[in-house]
Design an enzyme around this catalytic site. Structure first.
Site, PDB file in Angstrom:
ATOM      1  CB  ILE A 113       8.224  -4.715   4.981  1.00 15.67           C
ATOM      2  CG1 ILE A 113       7.213  -3.621   4.594  1.00 15.67           C
ATOM      3  CG2 ILE A 113       8.424  -4.744   6.491  1.00 15.67           C
ATOM      4  CD1 ILE A 113       5.791  -3.855   5.094  1.00 15.67           C
ATOM      5  CG  ASP A 143      10.518 -13.202  -2.081  1.00 13.57           C
ATOM      6  OD1 ASP A 143       9.742 -13.530  -2.998  1.00 13.57           O
ATOM      7  OD2 ASP A 143      10.385 -12.161  -1.424  1.00 13.57           O
ATOM      8  NE  ARG A 201      -3.042  -7.435   5.856  1.00 15.94           N
ATOM      9  CZ  ARG A 201      -2.380  -6.269   6.005  1.00 15.94           C
ATOM     10  NH1 ARG A 201      -1.503  -6.116   6.976  1.00 15.94           N
ATOM     11  NH2 ARG A 201      -2.621  -5.268   5.193  1.00 15.94           N
ATOM     12  CG  ASP A 220       1.463  -4.514  14.368  1.00 15.44           C
ATOM     13  OD1 ASP A 220       1.022  -3.907  15.371  1.00 15.44           O
ATOM     14  OD2 ASP A 220       1.382  -4.058  13.210  1.00 15.44           O
ATOM     15  CD  GLU A 263      -5.562  -7.221  12.968  1.00 16.91           C
ATOM     16  OE1 GLU A 263      -4.662  -8.020  12.645  1.00 16.91           O
ATOM     17  OE2 GLU A 263      -5.657  -6.074  12.515  1.00 16.91           O
ATOM     18  CG  HIS A 283      -2.966  -4.129  12.030  1.00 17.97           C
ATOM     19  ND1 HIS A 283      -3.733  -4.972  11.273  1.00 17.97           N
ATOM     20  CD2 HIS A 283      -2.090  -3.551  11.154  1.00 17.97           C
ATOM     21  CE1 HIS A 283      -3.354  -4.913  10.004  1.00 17.97           C
ATOM     22  NE2 HIS A 283      -2.360  -4.052   9.905  1.00 17.97           N
ATOM     23  N   GLY A 308       1.644  -1.207  12.825  1.00 19.50           N
ATOM     24  CA  GLY A 308       2.888  -1.191  12.052  1.00 19.50           C
ATOM     25  C   GLY A 308       3.068   0.080  11.229  1.00 19.50           C
ATOM     26  CB  ALA A 309       1.367   1.437   8.412  1.00 12.85           C
TER      27      ALA A 309
HETATM   28  P1  NAD Z   1       6.112  -6.633  -0.986  1.00 12.29           P
HETATM   29  O1  NAD Z   1       5.114  -7.020  -2.023  1.00 12.29           O
HETATM   30  O2  NAD Z   1       7.130  -5.609  -1.312  1.00 12.29           O
HETATM   31  O3  NAD Z   1       6.894  -7.939  -0.461  1.00 12.29           O
HETATM   32  C1  NAD Z   1       6.274  -9.172  -0.226  1.00 12.29           C
HETATM   33  C2  NAD Z   1       7.283 -10.244  -0.623  1.00 12.29           C
HETATM   34  O4  NAD Z   1       6.735 -11.516  -0.233  1.00 12.29           O
HETATM   35  C3  NAD Z   1       7.522 -10.307  -2.153  1.00 12.29           C
HETATM   36  O5  NAD Z   1       8.901 -10.227  -2.412  1.00 12.29           O
HETATM   37  C4  NAD Z   1       6.921 -11.643  -2.559  1.00 12.29           C
HETATM   38  O6  NAD Z   1       7.594 -12.242  -3.640  1.00 12.29           O
HETATM   39  C5  NAD Z   1       7.091 -12.441  -1.266  1.00 12.29           C
HETATM   40  N1  NAD Z   1       6.241 -13.618  -1.182  1.00 12.29           N
HETATM   41  C6  NAD Z   1       4.954 -13.758  -1.590  1.00 12.29           C
HETATM   42  N2  NAD Z   1       4.527 -15.017  -1.350  1.00 12.29           N
HETATM   43  C7  NAD Z   1       5.564 -15.684  -0.795  1.00 12.29           C
HETATM   44  C8  NAD Z   1       5.736 -17.023  -0.341  1.00 12.29           C
HETATM   45  N3  NAD Z   1       4.742 -17.926  -0.432  1.00 12.29           N
HETATM   46  N4  NAD Z   1       6.940 -17.367   0.170  1.00 12.29           N
HETATM   47  C9  NAD Z   1       7.975 -16.453   0.243  1.00 12.29           C
HETATM   48  N5  NAD Z   1       7.847 -15.183  -0.178  1.00 12.29           N
HETATM   49  C10 NAD Z   1       6.663 -14.807  -0.692  1.00 12.29           C
HETATM   50  O7  NAD Z   1       5.254  -6.202   0.273  1.00 12.29           O
HETATM   51  P2  NAD Z   1       5.754  -5.342   1.521  1.00 12.29           P
HETATM   52  O8  NAD Z   1       5.545  -3.902   1.245  1.00 12.29           O
HETATM   53  O9  NAD Z   1       7.085  -5.819   1.949  1.00 12.29           O
HETATM   54  O10 NAD Z   1       4.645  -5.755   2.605  1.00 12.29           O
HETATM   55  C11 NAD Z   1       4.558  -7.106   3.067  1.00 12.29           C
HETATM   56  C12 NAD Z   1       3.268  -7.296   3.849  1.00 12.29           C
HETATM   57  O11 NAD Z   1       3.342  -6.552   5.077  1.00 12.29           O
HETATM   58  C13 NAD Z   1       2.013  -6.715   3.172  1.00 12.29           C
HETATM   59  O12 NAD Z   1       1.482  -7.570   2.194  1.00 12.29           O
HETATM   60  C14 NAD Z   1       1.073  -6.521   4.331  1.00 12.29           C
HETATM   61  O13 NAD Z   1       0.308  -7.681   4.509  1.00 12.29           O
HETATM   62  C15 NAD Z   1       2.011  -6.345   5.532  1.00 12.29           C
HETATM   63  N6  NAD Z   1       1.900  -4.999   6.104  1.00 12.29           N
HETATM   64  C16 NAD Z   1       1.565  -4.883   7.416  1.00 12.29           C
HETATM   65  C17 NAD Z   1       1.450  -3.633   7.997  1.00 12.29           C
HETATM   66  C18 NAD Z   1       1.127  -3.486   9.459  1.00 12.29           C
HETATM   67  O14 NAD Z   1       0.534  -2.482   9.838  1.00 12.29           O
HETATM   68  N7  NAD Z   1       1.521  -4.410  10.306  1.00 12.29           N
HETATM   69  C19 NAD Z   1       1.648  -2.480   7.220  1.00 12.29           C
HETATM   70  C20 NAD Z   1       2.029  -2.627   5.888  1.00 12.29           C
HETATM   71  C21 NAD Z   1       2.141  -3.905   5.328  1.00 12.29           C
END
Ligand code: NAD
Length: 320
Positions: free
Chosen positions: A156, A176, A235, A259, A264, A283, A285-286
């Protein structure tokens, strides 16, 4: 030979059409509640458990899961599943990591523009018959003048960065814990400290882990530029919401578009609900047709595991 009759439990709502293939493998039971107690009651006889965002698949649930072969998470966040306990008991955990990527990045863009251009406030002025008052706003910045800081350059985060850099001409910084490899945009990798100091807009795209819980709290907020904006579609628990409300109220922070919340949903009277310069969505987003359809990929993987095949999207042992 009759196929094995599995018991498959849906802890949250799934698309009725998408679950049809599961019915060919056995009984599909829909729960009405997905808290820990309801899952403890449901899992002992269960071969497959399908969950979404709110099910609490704790170690206590997994201890009772004598027959469970697979847990399917319709979505990307895995913090509601004790993956280690499941995998230690030989239970496969599968998920749909790609389903929501574009949907969440699109919403993050919408929230960012809505916040910076005061779209929510403008809407309220027009409806209240205060059209001219609504035009007396301090002129906003254009996106191409601003620096976006992304924490979590995964699926994302990259989709957000690509839209902001290649679409709007923003300067993009990111942080990251893993090097993301080749990026199809120009973006600079920096430390969190540097990102806090340089970003006009901070967008969070990390999973919820022990390291990211309250990543944004009074100390990190105090390092950010006066008037900076926060976008959180990751989150709720990644942000200390009380500390954020304080910075919004004392004017040190420009605004926040969220979001996701902690807790929550936010209870009535929570300070964030009264804080200025905020824009909220529940919430969602998806919540796009493509993303919801994409979540159904997890059903294919549950079927694969029940048929003794390798899943396409096994969960990592521990989410980074
Ligand atoms: P992803 O696993 O592809 O990317 C997460 C990134 O965060 C990874 O590159 C990881 O290395 C990095 N990361 C982890 N810990 C870290 C830290 N301490 N500092 C810096 N970077 C760090 O996941 P994604 O598909 O991009 O999704 C990200 C998050 O979005 C999900 O885990 C979920 O919580 C959230 N999400 C929210 C919704 C919504 O409805 N709002 C929907 C889908 C996902």
């Amino acid at each position: 030979m009759t196929p094995p009759q599995f018991k498959i439990v849906l802890a949250e709502a799934f698309d009725p059409q998408a679950v049809e293939p599961l019915k060919e493998l056995g009984d599909v039971v829909q729960l009405t509640s997905c808290d820990e107690a309801s899952l403890i009651e449901a899992v002992p006889a269960c071969d497959a458990l399908l969950v979404r965002t709110y099910s609490e698949v704790t170690s206590k649930v997994i201890e009772k899961a004598d027959k469970l072969k697979v847990i399917g998470r319709g979505g990307v966040g895995l913090e509601n599943i004790d993956i280690e306990s499941a995998q230690d008991r030989g239970i496969a955990v599968v998920y749909a990591p790609e389903a929501g990527t574009n949907a969440v990045a699109d919403l993050a863009i919408g929230l960012m523009i809505g916040l910076i251009r005061g779209i929510g406030a403008g809407d309220r002025f027009v409806r209240a018959g205060e059209f001219q008052s609504g035009r007396k706003v301090t002129p906003a910045a254009e996106l191409r003048e601003l620096t976006l800081g992304i924490i979590g350059m995964g699926r994302i985060g990259r989709a957000m960065g690509r839209r902001c850099r290649n679409g709007f001409g923003m300067n993009v910084l990111y942080n990251d814990i893993v090097e993301p490899g080749w990026l199809d945009m120009s973006a600079e990798s920096v430390s969190k400290e540097e990102l806090y100091q340089r970003a006009d807009v901070l967008s969070l795209h990390v999973p919820l882990t022990e390291d990211t819980r309250h990543l944004i709290q009074s100390d990190s907020l105090s390092k950010m530029k006066r008037g900076a904006y926060l976008i959180n579609t990751s989150r709720g628990q990644v942000v200390d919401s009380e500390a954020l409300a304080k910075c919004l109220n004392d004017g040190t922070f420009g605004g926040a578009a969220l979001d996701v919340f902690d807790p929550e949903p936010l209870p009535k009277g929570h300070p964030l609900l009264e804080a200025p310069n905020t824009l909220f969505t529940p919430h969602v987003g998806a919540r796009t047709r493509c993303a919801q359809q994409g979540m159904n990929a997890v059903i294919d993987d549950v079927v694969r595991v029940l048929k003794g095949k390798s899943p396409n999207f096994p969960a990592p042992r521990q989410q980074q």
